[in-house]
Design a protein around this motif. Structure first.
Motif, PDB file in Angstrom:
ATOM      1  N   VAL A   1       1.432   6.740  -7.081  1.00 55.71           N
ATOM      2  CA  VAL A   1       0.496   7.823  -7.390  1.00 55.71           C
ATOM      3  C   VAL A   1       1.201   9.172  -7.395  1.00 55.71           C
ATOM      4  O   VAL A   1       0.962  10.016  -8.266  1.00 55.71           O
ATOM      5  CB  VAL A   1      -0.665   7.837  -6.375  1.00 55.71           C
ATOM      6  CG1 VAL A   1      -1.504   9.099  -6.538  1.00 55.71           C
ATOM      7  CG2 VAL A   1      -1.530   6.602  -6.560  1.00 55.71           C
TER       8      VAL A   1
ATOM      9  N   LEU B   1       0.827  -1.206   0.000  1.00 53.04           N
ATOM     10  CA  LEU B   1       0.000   0.000   0.000  1.00 53.04           C
ATOM     11  C   LEU B   1       0.865   1.261   0.000  1.00 53.04           C
ATOM     12  O   LEU B   1       0.554   2.241  -0.692  1.00 53.04           O
ATOM     13  CB  LEU B   1      -0.939   0.006   1.208  1.00 53.04           C
ATOM     14  CG  LEU B   1      -2.104  -0.979   1.164  1.00 53.04           C
ATOM     15  CD1 LEU B   1      -2.908  -0.877   2.451  1.00 53.04           C
ATOM     16  CD2 LEU B   1      -2.992  -0.712  -0.032  1.00 53.04           C
TER      17      LEU B   1
ATOM     18  N   LEU C   1      -6.177  12.139  -2.842  1.00 49.39           N
ATOM     19  CA  LEU C   1      -6.903  11.688  -1.650  1.00 49.39           C
ATOM     20  C   LEU C   1      -6.743  10.188  -1.457  1.00 49.39           C
ATOM     21  O   LEU C   1      -6.573   9.708  -0.323  1.00 49.39           O
ATOM     22  CB  LEU C   1      -8.384  12.054  -1.778  1.00 49.39           C
ATOM     23  CG  LEU C   1      -9.288  11.612  -0.623  1.00 49.39           C
ATOM     24  CD1 LEU C   1      -8.857  12.277   0.690  1.00 49.39           C
ATOM     25  CD2 LEU C   1     -10.753  11.949  -0.926  1.00 49.39           C
ATOM     26  N   ALA C   2      -6.783   9.451  -2.565  1.00 51.16           N
ATOM     27  CA  ALA C   2      -6.586   7.999  -2.467  1.00 51.16           C
ATOM     28  C   ALA C   2      -5.189   7.682  -1.950  1.00 51.16           C
ATOM     29  O   ALA C   2      -5.015   6.792  -1.110  1.00 51.16           O
ATOM     30  CB  ALA C   2      -6.809   7.358  -3.834  1.00 51.16           C
ATOM     31  N   ALA C   3      -4.171   8.423  -2.440  1.00 53.19           N
ATOM     32  CA  ALA C   3      -2.805   8.208  -1.960  1.00 53.19           C
ATOM     33  C   ALA C   3      -2.698   8.524  -0.473  1.00 53.19           C
ATOM     34  O   ALA C   3      -2.043   7.804   0.286  1.00 53.19           O
ATOM     35  CB  ALA C   3      -1.827   9.074  -2.762  1.00 53.19           C
ATOM     36  N   TRP C   4      -3.364   9.602  -0.054  1.00 53.06           N
ATOM     37  CA  TRP C   4      -3.360   9.961   1.371  1.00 53.06           C
ATOM     38  C   TRP C   4      -4.036   8.875   2.203  1.00 53.06           C
ATOM     39  O   TRP C   4      -3.550   8.509   3.280  1.00 53.06           O
ATOM     40  CB  TRP C   4      -4.071  11.294   1.552  1.00 53.06           C
ATOM     41  CG  TRP C   4      -4.204  11.724   2.979  1.00 53.06           C
ATOM     42  CD1 TRP C   4      -3.303  12.439   3.717  1.00 53.06           C
ATOM     43  CD2 TRP C   4      -5.302  11.449   3.858  1.00 53.06           C
ATOM     44  NE1 TRP C   4      -3.763  12.636   4.995  1.00 53.06           N
ATOM     45  CE2 TRP C   4      -4.999  12.029   5.114  1.00 53.06           C
ATOM     46  CE3 TRP C   4      -6.508  10.776   3.703  1.00 53.06           C
ATOM     47  CZ2 TRP C   4      -5.852  11.956   6.198  1.00 53.06           C
ATOM     48  CZ3 TRP C   4      -7.359  10.682   4.795  1.00 53.06           C
ATOM     49  CH2 TRP C   4      -7.033  11.279   6.025  1.00 53.06           C
ATOM     50  N   ALA C   5      -5.167   8.359   1.720  1.00 49.60           N
ATOM     51  CA  ALA C   5      -5.938   7.368   2.475  1.00 49.60           C
ATOM     52  C   ALA C   5      -5.198   6.047   2.605  1.00 49.60           C
ATOM     53  O   ALA C   5      -5.459   5.274   3.547  1.00 49.60           O
ATOM     54  CB  ALA C   5      -7.293   7.137   1.814  1.00 49.60           C
ATOM     55  N   LEU C   6      -4.276   5.767   1.676  1.00 46.19           N
ATOM     56  CA  LEU C   6      -3.523   4.517   1.779  1.00 46.19           C
ATOM     57  C   LEU C   6      -2.695   4.473   3.056  1.00 46.19           C
ATOM     58  O   LEU C   6      -2.399   3.391   3.571  1.00 46.19           O
ATOM     59  CB  LEU C   6      -2.607   4.359   0.558  1.00 46.19           C
ATOM     60  CG  LEU C   6      -3.303   4.020  -0.756  1.00 46.19           C
ATOM     61  CD1 LEU C   6      -2.294   3.993  -1.902  1.00 46.19           C
ATOM     62  CD2 LEU C   6      -4.042   2.698  -0.672  1.00 46.19           C
TER      63      LEU C   6
ATOM     64  N   ALA D   1       1.013   4.336  -2.832  1.00 47.47           N
ATOM     65  CA  ALA D   1       0.990   5.787  -2.645  1.00 47.47           C
ATOM     66  C   ALA D   1       2.148   6.441  -3.382  1.00 47.47           C
ATOM     67  O   ALA D   1       1.995   7.510  -3.993  1.00 47.47           O
ATOM     68  CB  ALA D   1       1.049   6.120  -1.157  1.00 47.47           C
TER      69      ALA D   1
ATOM     70  N   TRP E   1      -8.837  13.639  -6.396  1.00 46.18           N
ATOM     71  CA  TRP E   1      -9.346  12.343  -5.935  1.00 46.18           C
ATOM     72  C   TRP E   1      -8.220  11.312  -5.863  1.00 46.18           C
ATOM     73  O   TRP E   1      -8.182  10.471  -4.951  1.00 46.18           O
ATOM     74  CB  TRP E   1     -10.462  11.851  -6.841  1.00 46.18           C
ATOM     75  CG  TRP E   1     -11.709  12.675  -6.741  1.00 46.18           C
ATOM     76  CD1 TRP E   1     -12.264  13.457  -7.726  1.00 46.18           C
ATOM     77  CD2 TRP E   1     -12.557  12.832  -5.595  1.00 46.18           C
ATOM     78  NE1 TRP E   1     -13.399  14.079  -7.270  1.00 46.18           N
ATOM     79  CE2 TRP E   1     -13.606  13.720  -5.964  1.00 46.18           C
ATOM     80  CE3 TRP E   1     -12.533  12.320  -4.304  1.00 46.18           C
ATOM     81  CZ2 TRP E   1     -14.614  14.093  -5.077  1.00 46.18           C
ATOM     82  CZ3 TRP E   1     -13.542  12.694  -3.424  1.00 46.18           C
ATOM     83  CH2 TRP E   1     -14.558  13.566  -3.825  1.00 46.18           C
ATOM     84  N   LEU E   2      -7.295  11.380  -6.829  1.00 46.80           N
ATOM     85  CA  LEU E   2      -6.172  10.452  -6.814  1.00 46.80           C
ATOM     86  C   LEU E   2      -5.241  10.749  -5.635  1.00 46.80           C
ATOM     87  O   LEU E   2      -4.746   9.832  -4.967  1.00 46.80           O
ATOM     88  CB  LEU E   2      -5.411  10.550  -8.137  1.00 46.80           C
ATOM     89  CG  LEU E   2      -4.499   9.368  -8.498  1.00 46.80           C
ATOM     90  CD1 LEU E   2      -5.306   8.076  -8.576  1.00 46.80           C
ATOM     91  CD2 LEU E   2      -3.801   9.626  -9.831  1.00 46.80           C
TER      92      LEU E   2
END
Length: 211
Positions: A22, A15, A177-182, A19, A174-175
């Motif tokens: 990304v 994971l 944010l996905a990297a942050w959420a990982l 990140a 959004w991408l």
């Protein structure tokens, strides 16, 4: 503290690498929009669009600036935003930090990088909100059309004079944010995996009584 000095579980390590994948290309190929703003009015039924990338602004800038002139708003120019000079590099550096943490297989550098990324994202969002506020409040009193001070929407829909405005995060946000959420997802998975390994390593009741 001993947990932070430890290593990732394999799934969490992947994971963190995700990140990095990304974030690393942002400096070299900043093609995804970070934010978009759409405007509609009776004289512009097809709409006008302002698109914000990590390194520049695009869209119907000339038409929007013509309208801004009549109401006393400052012209929108990419050169006015110092953030464009370092934003792609900063995001890529966060990707480098994630990659190094994953390759070194250490939790502490990953946590430091994620916290720094979180603070940076908050500051950039605050700058964007401040930019919108000043553009709608610092109006030229000599403008042809007099409007009360206003703030274009940071997110969502608003009506300003005879314009309807929709502001939304772009695919790039959004991408990101996905990297942050990982980060937190990986941390939770890693913590649960560490607990499972600790339970398996703990002596059973029979072994404890025998001792």
């Amino acid at each position: 503290m001993s947990y932070l000095r430890g290593t990732f579980s394999p799934s969490s390590r992947w994971l963190i690498l995700g990140a990095a994948v990304v974030l690393l290309p942002v400096f070299f190929i900043p093609v995804l929009p970070i934010w978009t703003m759409n405007l509609w009015a009776p004289q512009y039924p097809e709409g006008l669009k302002l698109v914000i990338y990590s390194h520049t602004l695009k869209g119907d800038l000339q038409k929007i600036n013509t309208l801004n002139h009549y109401v006393g708003m400052k012209a929108i120019q990419p050169d006015d935003f110092k953030e464009f000079s370092y934003l792609p590099l900063a995001l890529t550096l966060f990707g480098v930090m994630a990659l190094m943490a994953a390759l070194a297989n250490r939790r502490a550098p990953a946590l430091v990088g994620w916290l720094a990324f979180s603070v940076f994202a908050f500051l950039m969002f605050r700058d964007y909100a401040s930019w919108l506020y000043h553009y709608g409040h610092d109006l030229d009193p000599r403008a042809a059309l007099k409007l009360p001070a206003f703030t274009p929407p940071v997110i969502g829909f608003a009506k300003m004079a005879n314009f309807r405005v929709l502001s939304m995060p772009g695919a790039g946000s959004w991408l990101l944010l996905a990297a942050w959420a990982l980060g937190p997802v990986g941390a939770v998975m890693d913590f649960l995996d560490a607990r499972r390994r600790a339970r398996r390593a703990a002596p059973g009741p029979a072994a404890a009584s025998a001792a």
